[in-house]
Design a protein around this motif. Structure first.
Motif, mmCIF file in Angstrom:
data_model
loop_
_atom_site.group_PDB
_atom_site.id
_atom_site.type_symbol
_atom_site.label_atom_id
_atom_site.label_comp_id
_atom_site.label_asym_id
_atom_site.label_seq_id
_atom_site.Cartn_x
_atom_site.Cartn_y
_atom_site.Cartn_z
ATOM 1 N N ARG A 126 2.388 -12.719 3.557
ATOM 2 C CA ARG A 126 1.615 -11.473 3.768
ATOM 3 C C ARG A 126 2.508 -10.349 4.262
ATOM 4 O O ARG A 126 2.367 -9.198 3.839
ATOM 5 N N ILE A 127 3.434 -10.661 5.160
ATOM 6 C CA ILE A 127 4.359 -9.638 5.649
ATOM 7 C C ILE A 127 5.274 -9.188 4.516
ATOM 8 O O ILE A 127 5.509 -7.986 4.329
ATOM 9 N N VAL A 128 5.788 -10.131 3.749
ATOM 10 C CA VAL A 128 6.644 -9.794 2.603
ATOM 11 C C VAL A 128 5.887 -8.886 1.630
ATOM 12 O O VAL A 128 6.439 -7.894 1.146
ATOM 13 N N GLU A 129 4.645 -9.206 1.359
ATOM 14 C CA GLU A 129 3.827 -8.380 0.457
ATOM 15 C C GLU A 129 3.705 -6.948 0.992
ATOM 16 O O GLU A 129 3.788 -5.989 0.227
ATOM 17 N N ASN A 130 3.530 -6.810 2.309
ATOM 18 C CA ASN A 130 3.439 -5.475 2.912
ATOM 19 C C ASN A 130 4.731 -4.680 2.760
ATOM 20 O O ASN A 130 4.709 -3.453 2.782
ATOM 21 N N LEU A 131 5.857 -5.384 2.634
ATOM 22 C CA LEU A 131 7.174 -4.728 2.618
ATOM 23 C C LEU A 131 7.801 -4.600 1.235
ATOM 24 O O LEU A 131 8.790 -3.875 1.083
#
Length: 170
Positions: free
Chosen positions: A39-44
């Motif tokens: 989820r963090i990777v997707e945000n970035l």
């Protein structure tokens, strides 16, 4: 996946009146840990990040796998005396005293885009100090990502000028 259900709540730790959010229960669950990192990777993924920075110690646990997934470098922010080369430091106020964080002076080049990753946004003091360190080296804060945010503590107020995202909010 409901990541909030993977967080253990411990009352009166580390002192009476504090409700501690223990992420070790999420970390030991391989699917939940992967989901949180994803989820963090997707945000970035569209922010053209050059480095991920993680404050000691739980920022290491989330920041390093995010950096790996993005294919970028990871830069640790440490407590004083833990880094072997020349450092820059920033001292900041706590509710009952001061604290200090450091990073290597050569860790961020001028104009590089940085994402700060940490487990918890509470009062915002540590991450605000991290932004000062990164910017003192010429880095640009592209995003700040948290696994958990305690909204009632208003830590986001210290970070108003940045792109801030949290996966779980209390």
């Amino acid at each position: 996946m409901n990541l909030e259900s993977k967080i253990r709540n411990i009352q009166d730790f580390p002192k009476p009146g504090i409700g501690f959010k223990d992420i070790t229960t999420l970390l030991k669950d391989g699917e939940a840990f992967k989901e949180a990192v994803d989820r963090i990777v997707e945000n970035l993924k569209d922010k053209d990040i050059d480095y991920v920075v993680g404050p000691e110690a739980r920022g290491f646990l989330l920041g390093a796998p995010v950096a790996y997934a993005l294919g970028v470098g990871f830069v640790p922010i440490r407590k004083p005396g833990k880094l072997p080369a020349e450092v820059v430091s920033f001292e900041y106020d706590l509710e009952y005293g001061t604290d200090k964080i450091e990073m290597h002076k050569d860790s961020i080049e001028e104009g590089k885009k940085v994402a700060i990753i940490d487990d918890l946004l509470a009062t915002g003091g540590t991450v605000e100090a991290a932004t000062k360190l990164i910017e003192s080296l010429g880095g640009e804060i592209a995003s700040i990502q948290f696994l958990i945010e305690l909204e009632f503590l208003n830590g986001r107020d210290k970070l108003k000028v940045y792109d801030v995202e949290s996966i779980i909010k209390y």
